[in-house]
Scaffold this motif. Structure first.
Motif, PDB file in Angstrom:
ATOM      1  N   LYS B  29       0.814  -1.222   0.000  1.00  0.00           N
ATOM      2  CA  LYS B  29       0.000   0.000   0.000  1.00  0.00           C
ATOM      3  C   LYS B  29       0.846   1.269   0.000  1.00  0.00           C
ATOM      4  O   LYS B  29       0.372   2.312  -0.422  1.00  0.00           O
ATOM      5  CB  LYS B  29      -0.915   0.011   1.222  1.00  0.00           C
ATOM      6  N   TYR B  30       2.055   1.214   0.543  1.00  0.00           N
ATOM      7  CA  TYR B  30       2.809   2.473   0.641  1.00  0.00           C
ATOM      8  C   TYR B  30       4.170   2.414  -0.039  1.00  0.00           C
ATOM      9  O   TYR B  30       4.888   3.400  -0.054  1.00  0.00           O
ATOM     10  CB  TYR B  30       2.962   2.900   2.119  1.00  0.00           C
ATOM     11  N   TRP B  31       4.551   1.267  -0.601  1.00  0.00           N
ATOM     12  CA  TRP B  31       5.892   1.119  -1.160  1.00  0.00           C
ATOM     13  C   TRP B  31       5.826   1.020  -2.684  1.00  0.00           C
ATOM     14  O   TRP B  31       6.298   0.053  -3.253  1.00  0.00           O
ATOM     15  CB  TRP B  31       6.580  -0.127  -0.559  1.00  0.00           C
ATOM     16  N   PHE B  32       5.215   1.978  -3.341  1.00  0.00           N
ATOM     17  CA  PHE B  32       5.116   2.003  -4.814  1.00  0.00           C
ATOM     18  C   PHE B  32       4.589   0.674  -5.351  1.00  0.00           C
ATOM     19  O   PHE B  32       4.978   0.245  -6.437  1.00  0.00           O
ATOM     20  CB  PHE B  32       6.489   2.268  -5.462  1.00  0.00           C
ATOM     21  N   GLY B  33       3.785  -0.032  -4.574  1.00  0.00           N
ATOM     22  CA  GLY B  33       3.267  -1.332  -5.025  1.00  0.00           C
ATOM     23  C   GLY B  33       4.248  -2.481  -4.846  1.00  0.00           C
ATOM     24  O   GLY B  33       3.923  -3.630  -5.125  1.00  0.00           O
ATOM     25  N   MET B  34       5.457  -2.179  -4.382  1.00  0.00           N
ATOM     26  CA  MET B  34       6.446  -3.241  -4.174  1.00  0.00           C
ATOM     27  C   MET B  34       6.196  -3.925  -2.825  1.00  0.00           C
ATOM     28  O   MET B  34       5.475  -3.412  -1.980  1.00  0.00           O
ATOM     29  CB  MET B  34       7.864  -2.646  -4.194  1.00  0.00           C
ATOM     30  N   HIS B  35       6.784  -5.094  -2.657  1.00  0.00           N
ATOM     31  CA  HIS B  35       6.687  -5.749  -1.349  1.00  0.00           C
ATOM     32  C   HIS B  35       7.973  -6.502  -1.060  1.00  0.00           C
ATOM     33  O   HIS B  35       8.834  -6.648  -1.938  1.00  0.00           O
ATOM     34  CB  HIS B  35       5.480  -6.692  -1.299  1.00  0.00           C
ATOM     35  N   GLN B  36       8.108  -6.952   0.167  1.00  0.00           N
ATOM     36  CA  GLN B  36       9.323  -7.634   0.593  1.00  0.00           C
ATOM     37  C   GLN B  36       8.996  -9.045   1.053  1.00  0.00           C
ATOM     38  O   GLN B  36       7.936  -9.278   1.622  1.00  0.00           O
ATOM     39  CB  GLN B  36       9.991  -6.851   1.729  1.00  0.00           C
ATOM     40  N   GLU B  37       9.920  -9.981   0.789  1.00  0.00           N
ATOM     41  CA  GLU B  37       9.755 -11.350   1.255  1.00  0.00           C
ATOM     42  C   GLU B  37      10.846 -11.643   2.266  1.00  0.00           C
ATOM     43  O   GLU B  37      12.036 -11.522   1.966  1.00  0.00           O
ATOM     44  CB  GLU B  37       9.854 -12.329   0.076  1.00  0.00           C
ATOM     45  N   CYS B  38      10.412 -12.036   3.472  1.00  0.00           N
ATOM     46  CA  CYS B  38      11.376 -12.243   4.554  1.00  0.00           C
ATOM     47  C   CYS B  38      10.626 -12.801   5.759  1.00  0.00           C
ATOM     48  O   CYS B  38       9.425 -12.560   5.905  1.00  0.00           O
ATOM     49  CB  CYS B  38      11.993 -10.897   4.929  1.00  0.00           C
ATOM     50  N   ASP B  39      11.311 -13.564   6.629  1.00  0.00           N
ATOM     51  CA  ASP B  39      10.621 -13.929   7.879  1.00  0.00           C
ATOM     52  C   ASP B  39      11.079 -13.066   9.054  1.00  0.00           C
ATOM     53  O   ASP B  39      10.683 -13.295  10.190  1.00  0.00           O
ATOM     54  CB  ASP B  39      10.703 -15.436   8.163  1.00  0.00           C
ATOM     55  N   TRP B  40      11.912 -12.046   8.770  1.00  0.00           N
ATOM     56  CA  TRP B  40      12.257 -10.988   9.729  1.00  0.00           C
ATOM     57  C   TRP B  40      12.955 -11.493  10.992  1.00  0.00           C
ATOM     58  O   TRP B  40      12.808 -10.915  12.055  1.00  0.00           O
ATOM     59  CB  TRP B  40      11.025 -10.136  10.082  1.00  0.00           C
ATOM     60  N   THR B  41      13.696 -12.596  10.869  1.00  0.00           N
ATOM     61  CA  THR B  41      14.535 -13.023  11.991  1.00  0.00           C
ATOM     62  C   THR B  41      15.989 -12.892  11.550  1.00  0.00           C
ATOM     63  O   THR B  41      16.297 -12.920  10.346  1.00  0.00           O
ATOM     64  CB  THR B  41      14.262 -14.488  12.385  1.00  0.00           C
ATOM     65  N   LYS B  42      16.879 -12.749  12.521  1.00  0.00           N
ATOM     66  CA  LYS B  42      18.303 -12.556  12.232  1.00  0.00           C
ATOM     67  C   LYS B  42      18.822 -13.696  11.346  1.00  0.00           C
ATOM     68  O   LYS B  42      18.552 -14.868  11.623  1.00  0.00           O
ATOM     69  CB  LYS B  42      19.083 -12.511  13.547  1.00  0.00           C
ATOM     70  N   GLY B  43      19.532 -13.344  10.303  1.00  0.00           N
ATOM     71  CA  GLY B  43      20.134 -14.339   9.424  1.00  0.00           C
ATOM     72  C   GLY B  43      19.252 -14.759   8.262  1.00  0.00           C
ATOM     73  O   GLY B  43      19.724 -15.398   7.325  1.00  0.00           O
ATOM     74  N   SER B  44      17.967 -14.378   8.290  1.00  0.00           N
ATOM     75  CA  SER B  44      17.089 -14.825   7.200  1.00  0.00           C
ATOM     76  C   SER B  44      17.313 -13.965   5.959  1.00  0.00           C
ATOM     77  O   SER B  44      17.773 -12.830   6.031  1.00  0.00           O
ATOM     78  CB  SER B  44      15.626 -14.792   7.639  1.00  0.00           C
ATOM     79  N   SER B  45      16.976 -14.555   4.803  1.00  0.00           N
ATOM     80  CA  SER B  45      17.182 -13.816   3.555  1.00  0.00           C
ATOM     81  C   SER B  45      16.047 -12.819   3.369  1.00  0.00           C
ATOM     82  O   SER B  45      14.942 -13.000   3.888  1.00  0.00           O
ATOM     83  CB  SER B  45      17.275 -14.778   2.377  1.00  0.00           C
ATOM     84  N   TRP B  46      16.334 -11.758   2.622  1.00  0.00           N
ATOM     85  CA  TRP B  46      15.394 -10.648   2.425  1.00  0.00           C
ATOM     86  C   TRP B  46      15.370 -10.267   0.953  1.00  0.00           C
ATOM     87  O   TRP B  46      16.411 -10.256   0.295  1.00  0.00           O
ATOM     88  CB  TRP B  46      15.859  -9.466   3.289  1.00  0.00           C
ATOM     89  N   LYS B  47      14.184 -10.023   0.434  1.00  0.00           N
ATOM     90  CA  LYS B  47      14.047  -9.622  -0.969  1.00  0.00           C
ATOM     91  C   LYS B  47      13.021  -8.518  -1.112  1.00  0.00           C
ATOM     92  O   LYS B  47      11.982  -8.545  -0.462  1.00  0.00           O
ATOM     93  CB  LYS B  47      13.546 -10.801  -1.806  1.00  0.00           C
ATOM     94  N   MET B  48      13.298  -7.579  -2.022  1.00  0.00           N
ATOM     95  CA  MET B  48      12.336  -6.535  -2.383  1.00  0.00           C
ATOM     96  C   MET B  48      11.891  -6.825  -3.809  1.00  0.00           C
ATOM     97  O   MET B  48      12.732  -6.906  -4.716  1.00  0.00           O
ATOM     98  CB  MET B  48      13.021  -5.174  -2.304  1.00  0.00           C
ATOM     99  N   LEU B  49      10.589  -7.000  -4.012  1.00  0.00           N
ATOM    100  CA  LEU B  49      10.095  -7.412  -5.329  1.00  0.00           C
ATOM    101  C   LEU B  49       9.116  -6.413  -5.938  1.00  0.00           C
ATOM    102  O   LEU B  49       8.319  -5.798  -5.222  1.00  0.00           O
ATOM    103  CB  LEU B  49       9.385  -8.765  -5.215  1.00  0.00           C
ATOM    104  N   PHE B  50       9.190  -6.305  -7.255  1.00  0.00           N
ATOM    105  CA  PHE B  50       8.185  -5.538  -7.992  1.00  0.00           C
ATOM    106  C   PHE B  50       6.896  -6.337  -8.050  1.00  0.00           C
ATOM    107  O   PHE B  50       6.888  -7.542  -7.785  1.00  0.00           O
ATOM    108  CB  PHE B  50       8.659  -5.278  -9.431  1.00  0.00           C
ATOM    109  N   GLU B  51       5.818  -5.658  -8.436  1.00  0.00           N
ATOM    110  CA  GLU B  51       4.521  -6.334  -8.564  1.00  0.00           C
ATOM    111  C   GLU B  51       4.608  -7.548  -9.497  1.00  0.00           C
ATOM    112  O   GLU B  51       3.949  -8.549  -9.282  1.00  0.00           O
ATOM    113  CB  GLU B  51       3.466  -5.355  -9.118  1.00  0.00           C
ATOM    114  N   ASP B  52       5.451  -7.430 -10.553  1.00  0.00           N
ATOM    115  CA  ASP B  52       5.537  -8.523 -11.523  1.00  0.00           C
ATOM    116  C   ASP B  52       6.494  -9.640 -11.078  1.00  0.00           C
ATOM    117  O   ASP B  52       6.758 -10.575 -11.827  1.00  0.00           O
ATOM    118  CB  ASP B  52       5.950  -7.979 -12.898  1.00  0.00           C
TER     119      ASP B  52
END
Lengths: 104, 151
Positions: B29-52
């Motif tokens: 809703k607030y990140w230009f339609g983008m979203h992030q994939e992550c489980d938000w614990t230390k050491g976990s991988s993090w990704k920022m993705l476009f709508e597509d």
């Protein structure tokens, strides 16, 4: 954190000058910011405090130094509130014009 | 080193703010339609993705202390020039301050005159204004800050 504080902080040439200097080079110490300015260190300190209270400047400690960063978020809030509205209207008008012209 | 520090005060609680920062549906809703994939614990991988589904940025969670502090190791993935600058570090600090919650976003990279930092610093104020609006009024800023589509 009121918008009044933001406008008051911006309504001063010396404070705008300090923001310009941070815009040119972000993360400066008080000493760096004072360099080449015709203002006393005390005056710069006072202006920085007003800017910080208006949330236009954010500070961070690095070792023994305190660094000052320009924080554009309150200005963006003002832009969204006062200019975004007009911009949206203008864009809608342009889309309408484009549609009207292309339909002919 | 290139760095910026952005601060916003939002009339919400640290818990709700943490949720807004880490919840996928909220992010859209607030990140230009983008979203992030992550489980938000230390050491976990993090990704920022476009709508597509394209990955814009990727990294790892370096620190996670909900609802106070989150540190992301963050590298751009799409444009080679920005990717070449290496990893950056983005820190969220959340503090309750009376009626509002203070959010400080610090983004730093080793490179001097970083083009990556210049690029993301332009986007953050809009994202933070929209996040503030969403939490305080229930409505994000209209997404017309995105470049218009060719029509």
């Amino acid at each position: 954190m009121s918008m009044d504080a933001v406008f008051r902080a911006l309504a001063d040439q010396s404070r705008r000058k300090l923001l310009d200097r941070l815009h040119n080079k972000n993360g400066q110490t008080l000493g760096e910011l004072c360099e080449g300015l015709a203002m006393s260190r005390q005056a710069v300190t006072k202006h920085l405090r007003i800017l910080e209270e208006a949330n236009l400047v954010a500070t961070q400690k690095r070792g023994r130094e305190k660094l000052h960063f320009i924080n554009p978020v309150p200005i963006n809030d003002i832009t969204e509130r006062w200019i975004g509205k007009f911009e949206r209207g203008r864009l809608a008008t342009l889309s309408d014009l484009k549609r009207a012209l292309e339909d002919k | 080193m290139s760095q910026f520090v952005y601060v916003t005060y939002i009339r919400t609680t640290p818990k709700k703010l943490w949720h807004a920062l880490t919840d996928t549906e909220f992010q859209r809703k607030y990140w230009f339609g983008m979203h992030q994939e992550c489980d938000w614990t230390k050491g976990s991988s993090w990704k920022m993705l476009f709508e597509d589904g394209r990955v814009a940025d990727a990294g790892t969670i370096l620190e996670s202390d909900p609802p106070h502090r989150l540190v992301i190791q963050w590298q751009h993935e799409l444009m080679s020039e920005l990717k070449a600058e290496g990893v950056s570090r983005c820190t969220y600090e959340i503090e309750a301050t009376g009626s509002a919650t203070k959010l400080t976003v610090t983004h730093v990279i080793d490179a001097e005159g970083s083009k990556f930092i210049a690029a993301v610093s332009g986007g953050w104020p809009s994202i933070l204004s929209s996040l503030k609006s969403l939490l305080e009024t229930g409505e994000a800023m209209p997404a017309d800050i995105r470049p218009p589509k060719k029509g």
